[in-house]
Motif scaffolding. Structure first.
Motif, mmCIF file in Angstrom:
data_model
loop_
_atom_site.group_PDB
_atom_site.id
_atom_site.type_symbol
_atom_site.label_atom_id
_atom_site.label_comp_id
_atom_site.label_asym_id
_atom_site.label_seq_id
_atom_site.Cartn_x
_atom_site.Cartn_y
_atom_site.Cartn_z
ATOM 1 N N VAL A 204 -7.850 4.824 1.843
ATOM 2 C CA VAL A 204 -8.582 5.385 2.983
ATOM 3 C C VAL A 204 -8.131 6.816 3.213
ATOM 4 C CG1 VAL A 204 -9.136 5.136 5.432
ATOM 5 C CG2 VAL A 204 -8.750 3.089 4.023
ATOM 6 N N TYR B 237 1.050 5.597 0.800
ATOM 7 C CA TYR B 237 0.494 6.573 1.737
ATOM 8 C C TYR B 237 1.112 7.936 1.469
ATOM 9 C CZ TYR B 237 4.853 5.751 4.350
ATOM 10 O OH TYR B 237 6.162 5.635 4.717
ATOM 11 N N TYR C 37 -4.193 1.436 10.441
ATOM 12 C CA TYR C 37 -4.549 0.612 9.289
ATOM 13 C C TYR C 37 -4.454 -0.862 9.648
ATOM 14 C CZ TYR C 37 -5.138 -0.617 4.405
ATOM 15 O OH TYR C 37 -5.636 -1.109 3.229
ATOM 16 N N PRO C 38 -5.478 -1.648 9.336
ATOM 17 C CA PRO C 38 -6.696 -1.279 8.606
ATOM 18 C C PRO C 38 -7.627 -0.405 9.446
ATOM 19 C CG PRO C 38 -6.809 -3.544 9.352
ATOM 20 C CD PRO C 38 -5.435 -3.088 9.652
ATOM 21 N N PRO C 39 -8.398 0.484 8.781
ATOM 22 C CA PRO C 39 -9.204 1.466 9.525
ATOM 23 C C PRO C 39 -10.280 0.836 10.394
ATOM 24 C CG PRO C 39 -9.806 1.440 7.191
ATOM 25 C CD PRO C 39 -8.568 0.607 7.325
ATOM 26 N N GLU C 40 -10.804 -0.314 9.995
ATOM 27 C CA GLU C 40 -11.872 -0.937 10.779
ATOM 28 C C GLU C 40 -11.405 -1.295 12.188
ATOM 29 O OE1 GLU C 40 -12.438 -1.676 6.423
ATOM 30 O OE2 GLU C 40 -10.782 -1.939 7.866
ATOM 31 N N ASN C 41 -10.115 -1.536 12.332
ATOM 32 C CA ASN C 41 -9.579 -1.951 13.631
ATOM 33 C C ASN C 41 -8.718 -0.860 14.265
ATOM 34 O OD1 ASN C 41 -10.718 -4.536 13.194
ATOM 35 N ND2 ASN C 41 -8.901 -5.148 12.002
ATOM 36 N N ALA D 21 -3.331 3.816 1.557
ATOM 37 C CA ALA D 21 -4.001 2.982 0.554
ATOM 38 C C ALA D 21 -5.202 3.751 0.008
ATOM 39 C CB ALA D 21 -4.366 1.627 1.132
ATOM 40 N N LYS E 7 0.954 2.779 8.384
ATOM 41 C CA LYS E 7 0.175 1.957 9.317
ATOM 42 C C LYS E 7 -0.115 2.717 10.601
ATOM 43 C CE LYS E 7 -0.021 -2.373 11.921
ATOM 44 N NZ LYS E 7 -1.493 -2.487 11.705
ATOM 45 N N ASP F 36 -13.762 6.239 2.882
ATOM 46 C CA ASP F 36 -13.285 5.756 1.605
ATOM 47 C C ASP F 36 -12.767 6.918 0.781
ATOM 48 O OD1 ASP F 36 -14.010 5.182 -1.467
ATOM 49 O OD2 ASP F 36 -13.482 3.295 -0.461
ATOM 50 N N LYS G 150 0.843 -1.199 0.000
ATOM 51 C CA LYS G 150 0.000 0.000 0.000
ATOM 52 C C LYS G 150 0.872 1.241 0.000
ATOM 53 C CE LYS G 150 -0.580 -0.036 5.049
ATOM 54 N NZ LYS G 150 0.373 -1.127 5.245
#
Length: 758
Positions: free
Chosen positions: A715, A135, A172-176, A713, A156, A729, A133
């Motif tokens: 996000v 950034y 990263y990942p954004p969900e976590n 990435a 990250k 997104d 990814k």
């Protein structure tokens, strides 16, 4: 007391003599306050034609030099008046210092600089690959030269300074996304962590402190306390994000001015007062209360009336224990104001000031130089005889001159007197303009940097004042500068115009374009390869395209439109993005400032620049940090994203109060406007990310420094003043997650950070 820079005449030097002490006696511990045992006035002033750079070889030599400044201040001010009355700076002549090799260990930078990388083909915002990814990083002026900021990320983790805290977010990942650690450093009360660099797994964090020392002021008897600033460069190992470790905590004398990072080298510029010419407190670099570097101090043999220490310190982040990781050099000159850095050189610029008596004598000089030569010959002769009469006091001289002038005017025909008065007004206005050109000067020092160390290269001077760091640019073996000249004459009113100067490797002016857009000042500028894009403003916004392909700058094209630009950013070699404000004329004939204005310029036809698109945000009171801080911009052409923080007062119609007189806070919206940019169609609003939409009771948290956006990435991360991170997104702006990073949460006091403020 030593004050800030007032510059004396070029071409006067002190004869210095060493009194035998080494510059830094090894037995002296931090802080150094050197007392002048002999109390003498130091060497006398004599004329010289050189401007050589020299190094003080002893403490006594430094004190002797400074005491000479004090003892000969009157002579230096006279010399300054004489010099500035006949300066040739406005004609493009620049006297440059010569670097001497009389045991200084300082070498002149003679080799040609390599061609500059193309600035138009790639945005200044660096994009870094990290695994699978990419950034974005800090938006900087020069590729390869990182600038410090309060937020950094590595693809990250996100590192954020706020107050006395460092927050590391596993982003990263954004969900976590979660807070990995929050550390509150034991810094001095009332101070905060200012900004930082990120180099692999090492953070370099800057902050200030004030230590207390004592000096005996001139002609006093008792030591008086002074508050002495120091700048810390804290190296923090963050390879274990949950348990950062302090590697080094360097303390450098002086106020933090600015910093840059090139590869593994960090360059820190600090400025510090001398406090007392008889007891100067010398700069040093220390760690854990032990001095590790005592910088050599250099000076120029065209003395200034007042001085500060400007210290350039380099830190090798990757140096192993025991290696010489820190180098530092101090220059005795005016305090640094504006900084530009390339991969090979640092340029320190400041406005030249003049002695008080220079302005005091201005009226007399202009009277004899501009007015008297226009009078009848017999009147001129009488005035000079009166002035040369040593038996008369200054007031008696003027009484006689005044009577002579009145008698002369009274015997003139009215038409002849009107003609004479008009000639005098024109002559005085011309004189004022000439003197203003010669005295409103920006001084620029060129200092070579690199793994081999820090070495002074050369010095140049250009007429006018700088707007900011984007007013300067290095390209190949040329240095380009854009300035605004502004002055007032009672006979011609305010005069304002703009200039572009080209300097060679020795910082001598080799080309110029002057008096651009009379009546206006520079609001933004951007050098891109062989072009300069310049925006000036007073009532309307002229956008200039200036050719710099040779040493003879010339205007290629011009476009006028309402509003103004505060920041210009390259889209590609044929398009430039402008971010500023819209304006309109109000009912009183003045100019009213409205909302944020984005403009995309097409400059493929350099003779006829055109507007592709304009996008306006909000109305009066709308603001964006990008207008005064370029690091607040996120732009990436490959990702087709442009994001700026915005503050809007949507219902603001002037101040409102309750019936009992209490002020009603207006509703404020804060967030980010996110665009796609197309060179044919212009700006396309992807959406907005709201961070605040409320009234009243919102206060900045101590130490918070602004708003930033970046991507990892696909996000988009947006960070606001109230310490909220939102993750969306990058293309659709659909919400993914958000994280509060405010004052709540786990805080660990760092045990490794020693209190070095005593």
């Amino acid at each position: 007391m030593a004050g800030v820079g007032i510059t004396a005449a070029i071409g006067f030097v002190f004869a210095l003599s060493s009194l035998g002490n080494t510059l830094i006696p090894p037995e002296v511990s931090s802080p150094e306050i050197f007392n002048n045992d002999d109390g003498g006035a130091g060497p006398t002033v004599f004329a010289t034609a050189t401007q050589a750079l020299k190094k003080f070889s002893s403490v006594d030599e430094l004190k002797s030099y400074l005491l000479s400044v004090e003892a000969n201040r009157g002579e230096l001010e006279t010399a300054a008046r004489s010099f500035f009355g006949g300066s040739s700076i406005s004609r493009g002549d620049v006297v440059n210092p010569t670097v001497t090799d009389q045991g200084t260990g300082l070498e002149s930078l003679q080799s040609s600089a390599p061609p500059a990388p193309s600035s138009a083909d790639a945005p200044r915002l660096a994009v870094i690959e990290s695994g699978d990814k990419d950034y974005s990083t800090t938006n900087v002026q020069v590729q390869g030269v990182d600038e410090p900021d309060f937020l950094k990320n590595d693809g990250k983790y996100v590192y954020i300074l706020s107050g006395d805290r460092l927050t590391i977010v596993d982003a990263y990942p954004p969900e976590n996304a979660t807070i990995a650690v929050k550390i509150a450093l034991d810094i001095q009360q009332g101070q905060y962590l200012q900004n930082m660099f990120l180099n692999n797994d090492t953070l370099v964090i800057f902050y200030q402190e004030y230590s207390r020392d004592f000096v005996i002021q001139q002609y006093d008897f008792a030591p008086q306390p002074i508050s002495r600033p120091n700048t810390h460069a804290l190296l923090l190992d963050v390879s274990d994000r949950e348990n950062p470790q302090v590697l080094h905590n360097y303390k450098v004398s002086g106020n933090y001015n600015n910093a840059r990072m090139i590869g593994d080298q960090v360059y820190l510029i600090t400025t510090s007062d001398l406090y007392d010419y008889r007891n100067p407190i010398l700069p040093l670099v220390s760690e854990s209360s032990s001095t590790i570097v005592r910088p050599d101090i250099y000076y120029f043999d065209n003395p200034d009336l007042y001085y500060t220490f400007n210290t350039v310190t380099s830190i090798d982040i990757t140096a192993d224990e025991g290696e010489n990781a820190v180098n530092s050099t101090t220059f005795l000159m005016n305090p640094a104001s504006t900084l530009y850095a390339s991969e090979d050189n640092i340029y320190i610029a400041y406005q030249k000031n003049h002695p008080y008596y220079y302005y005091q004598s201005h009226s007399k000089d202009r009277f004899f130089e501009a007015l008297v030569p226009l009078l009848p010959q017999n009147v001129q002769q009488e005035i000079r005889e009166i002035e040369g009469n040593s038996d008369l006091t200054p007031s008696e001289k003027w009484d006689r001159v005044s009577e002579l002038l009145q008698d002369t005017y009274n015997h003139m025909p009215e038409s002849e007197k009107r003609r004479l008065f008009e000639e005098i007004r024109q002559a005085l206005a011309d004189y004022d303009e000439r003197i203003a050109k010669e005295t409103q000067i920006t001084v620029i020092h060129k200092i070579a940097i690199g793994p081999e160390g820090i070495s002074y290269s050369s010095r140049g001077e250009v007429p006018g004042r700088l707007l900011n760091q984007f007013s300067m640019d290095e390209h190949g073996d040329r240095f380009r500068v854009a300035t605004t000249s502004e002055f007032y004459s009672p006979y011609r009113g305010s005069t304002m115009y703009n200039n572009v100067y080209v300097l060679d490797e020795a910082m001598k002016i080799v080309g110029k374009l002057e008096e651009i857009a009379r009546g206006e000042s520079i609001y933004s500028s951007r050098f891109m390869d062989d072009r300069l894009y310049l925006v000036t403003f007073q009532r309307i916004d002229p956008f200039f395209v200036i050719d710099l392909s040779s040493d003879a700058p010339k205007v290629l094209g011009e476009l006028k439109l309402p509003g103004y630009s505060n920041y210009l950013h390259p889209y590609d070699e044929n398009h430039v993005i402008s971010i500023g404000k819209e304006t309109k004329e109000n009912q009183y004939g003045g100019i009213e400032t409205l909302g944020i204005k984005l403009v995309l310029f097409n400059v493929s036809d350099v003779n006829n620049p055109a507007v592709v698109d304009v996008y306006e945000i909000g109305s009066s009171g709308t603001d964006s940090e990008v207008l005064y801080d370029h690091k607040a911009l996120l732009f990436d052409r490959s990702k087709n994203v442009l994001s700026i923080p915005v503050s809007i007062y949507p219902d603001y119609a002037g101040p409102r109060y309750t019936e009992d007189g209490r002020y009603i806070e207006p509703k404020v919206w804060r967030g980010f406007y996110v665009f796609g940019v197309n060179p044919e169609a212009g700006f396309m609003l992807k959406g907005i990310v709201e961070h605040l939409n409320d009234t009243g009771d919102y206060y900045y948290i101590y130490g918070t420094q602004g708003s930033r956006s970046f991507y990892i990435a696909d996000v988009l991360y947006t960070v606001s003043l109230n310490n909220l991170i939102k993750m969306n997104d990058l293309q659709s702006l659909n919400k993914i997650n958000q994280l509060e990073i405010g004052p709540s949460g786990s805080i660990i006091k760092s045990p490794q950070l020693e209190d070095d403020t005593k």
